[in-house]
Design a protein around this motif. Sequence first.
Motif, short mmCIF file in Angstrom:
data_model
loop_
_atom_site.label_atom_id
_atom_site.label_comp_id
_atom_site.label_asym_id
_atom_site.label_seq_id
_atom_site.Cartn_x
_atom_site.Cartn_y
_atom_site.Cartn_z
N LYS A 35 0.81 -1.22 0.00
CA LYS A 35 0.00 0.00 0.00
C LYS A 35 0.85 1.27 0.00
N LYS A 36 2.15 1.10 0.33
CA LYS A 36 3.08 2.24 0.40
C LYS A 36 2.57 3.30 1.39
N GLN A 37 2.04 2.78 2.50
CA GLN A 37 1.56 3.65 3.57
C GLN A 37 2.08 3.13 4.90
N PRO A 38 2.45 4.02 5.82
CA PRO A 38 2.83 3.56 7.15
C PRO A 38 1.62 2.93 7.84
N LEU A 39 1.89 2.08 8.80
CA LEU A 39 0.82 1.35 9.47
C LEU A 39 -0.20 2.29 10.09
N SER A 40 0.24 3.40 10.65
CA SER A 40 -0.67 4.33 11.31
C SER A 40 -1.71 4.88 10.36
N GLU A 41 -1.36 5.00 9.06
CA GLU A 41 -2.31 5.49 8.07
C GLU A 41 -3.11 4.35 7.45
N MET A 42 -2.43 3.25 7.19
CA MET A 42 -3.08 2.14 6.50
C MET A 42 -4.14 1.47 7.39
N ALA A 43 -3.80 1.27 8.67
CA ALA A 43 -4.72 0.58 9.59
C ALA A 43 -4.44 1.07 11.00
N SER A 44 -5.08 2.13 11.39
CA SER A 44 -4.81 2.75 12.69
C SER A 44 -5.13 1.82 13.85
N ASN A 45 -6.10 0.91 13.65
CA ASN A 45 -6.44 -0.04 14.72
C ASN A 45 -5.26 -0.96 15.05
N PHE A 46 -4.54 -1.40 14.01
CA PHE A 46 -3.35 -2.23 14.24
C PHE A 46 -2.23 -1.41 14.89
N TYR A 47 -2.13 -0.19 14.51
CA TYR A 47 -1.11 0.70 15.10
C TYR A 47 -1.35 0.82 16.61
N SER A 48 -2.57 1.04 17.00
CA SER A 48 -2.90 1.16 18.44
C SER A 48 -2.67 -0.16 19.16
N LEU A 49 -3.06 -1.27 18.51
CA LEU A 49 -2.89 -2.58 19.13
C LEU A 49 -1.42 -2.90 19.36
N LEU A 50 -0.56 -2.61 18.36
CA LEU A 50 0.87 -2.89 18.52
C LEU A 50 1.48 -2.05 19.63
N ASN A 51 1.02 -0.84 19.80
CA ASN A 51 1.51 0.00 20.90
C ASN A 51 1.23 -0.64 22.26
N GLU A 52 0.13 -1.33 22.35
CA GLU A 52 -0.20 -2.02 23.60
C GLU A 52 0.61 -3.32 23.73
N LEU A 53 0.68 -4.06 22.66
CA LEU A 53 1.30 -5.38 22.72
C LEU A 53 2.82 -5.31 22.94
#
Length: 595
Positions: free
Chosen positions: A458-476
């Motif tokens: 997608k040539k997008q950082p995770l925070s833009e492509m799927a913000s839900n995964f970005y938040s989840l990884l911050n927790e995990l």
Amino acid sequence: MNKSIYDIIKEALVDGKLPEDFELPKLHAEDEMVFADGALDGIMMYHMQPSEISDEDRELMIEAIKNASDHEFEIAEGLFHQLAKDNRALSIAQTLQDYIYDEHREELQPGNLYEFAIGLIELSTNIECVKYGLLILDTLIIQNEELKNTIRTLALSDEFTLYCVHIMHKWKNGNDEIYEVAKKVHGWGRIHAVEQLRALNPRYEEIKDWILKEGINNSVSPSYSALTCWKNVNLGGILFTKPTREEFLYLGRNIDALLDEDAVPGMSTLDKRKEILLKYLEQAQNFALTGEEYEIIYHIYEYANEMDEKEVYEEAKKQLHSMNAKTVILSNVKKGLCLDLATEVGIDVKPHVLKLLKDDFKNHNYVCRYLAHDKTYRSMLLDIYRKQLPLEEIKNKPSTTVGFGEEYWKENALDFLLQELREYPLEGMEFVEVALQSKPIRTRNGALTVLQHWVEEKKQPLSEMASNFYSLLNELKEIEPNEGTKKMMHKLLEGRIVFKEEPTTFSQEILDILSDAISDVGVWQWWFTQDDSIQLEFGAVQLYDDTKGEKEPHSNTIALRFSNNAFAMFLDNYDEETNWHTQLANDELEPLELD
């Protein structure tokens, strides 16, 4: 007081043999690679150069033997225990036996050595010390029937079969003794017993028939015994006469094992391999073939293509594309068999794979790859996974376990799907989310690898492509116990959109296991370069395979590809100029042993 190894084996016997799932107790750390009984010795025999005992350990061995000869049994046992810390019995077998039998036979007391060795094999709690005892007994004459019974019992464990059959070989009717052992063992023990077994009178026909039907059947790999069986009972002679239907079935299985040369040389060592393969294909026309036999012809077809045997290739291809073949192959596809072969001959396997997954998901989830690349079927595949896989049960506290075995079947099923989801950004997001929160390292890393592929596509950082995964990884990342996995998380959280320059997406623990499996027991059998990548292929690597049943042999070949401007440098200490690396790349050189 701990039970002796002998008592553990004796007490586990059921109807005169060990249960197929029997294993000797082993001390190991969590997730440390554990080898099956007999595996390390088998690998040393078939895939490693004999190692020389150090001068210091040789002196230790001599001191132990001398003390045993002088009836100082307690001292001798302590010294053998010390020797066992760094020396497997197989690695010093020749040195030990030469010292006792050839070099110092007149000086040593055979009676004391005999008594000491019996004590080791019956009372020791150390596996290698039991083998030392068997090696000593192999230099002596054994007449005592009670001692023979002890050796017969130890022979039923794959860990000791090798040593016991060498002793039995010297007994009166030793071949019959080895035959009885071969019938009762199923792992490395059967490989060693078959290697020593001969079809001799008065049981010639019985043993010959058993070798034909059962000789290659072991839980390691049929290829280890294929050449021995082929030569020992002249299977070629049966093939070139008029085999019965039953004989043809078993001949085909042996030929199939000969074609598999990942572990040991097979078909390539036979002078008339072209004639053998053509004769098999000729004989095949006399019988109504099964799916298994068409699979064998498929392997002949692949082998002939690789070896540029055009006549064999064309005949195999003709038989595979016949109407009879397609009818039989299709009936097997419905059972989850012959899927690659069916694809080769133009059969659409997708509807049948879909039914398999619906009817028996647990045992057939590995076939998901046949559906993933068709958009319509991919949608149905994801629906099946949603219905069949209890996702909430997979969510768990992260651990450092790799996750092999029956208890992780759900995670293993998810792993197969994750591999396919890499190519399809944002499809199956719920499966990736669950995998990120699973217990095994490899499942979490598999999910992270999917996210990396999606970000790159997608040539997008995770925070833009799927913000839900970005938040989840911050927790995990706060509870992730594995440093390699945590690094993968950080790279996604940093906003990277290119990951190809990274050397690996595996955790350090998994890499260490893989490195040990290759360098300790493997052989380097091939390599090639293409564009900016380099691939190395290793054989004799005993790898776990989720797609195999508990008693099926697992793969022992692995290929590692290094990409993105990879390069190779070969360093050697040859005195003369040699092109060994070119020969290895061209399949002109025997596989190289590794250390």
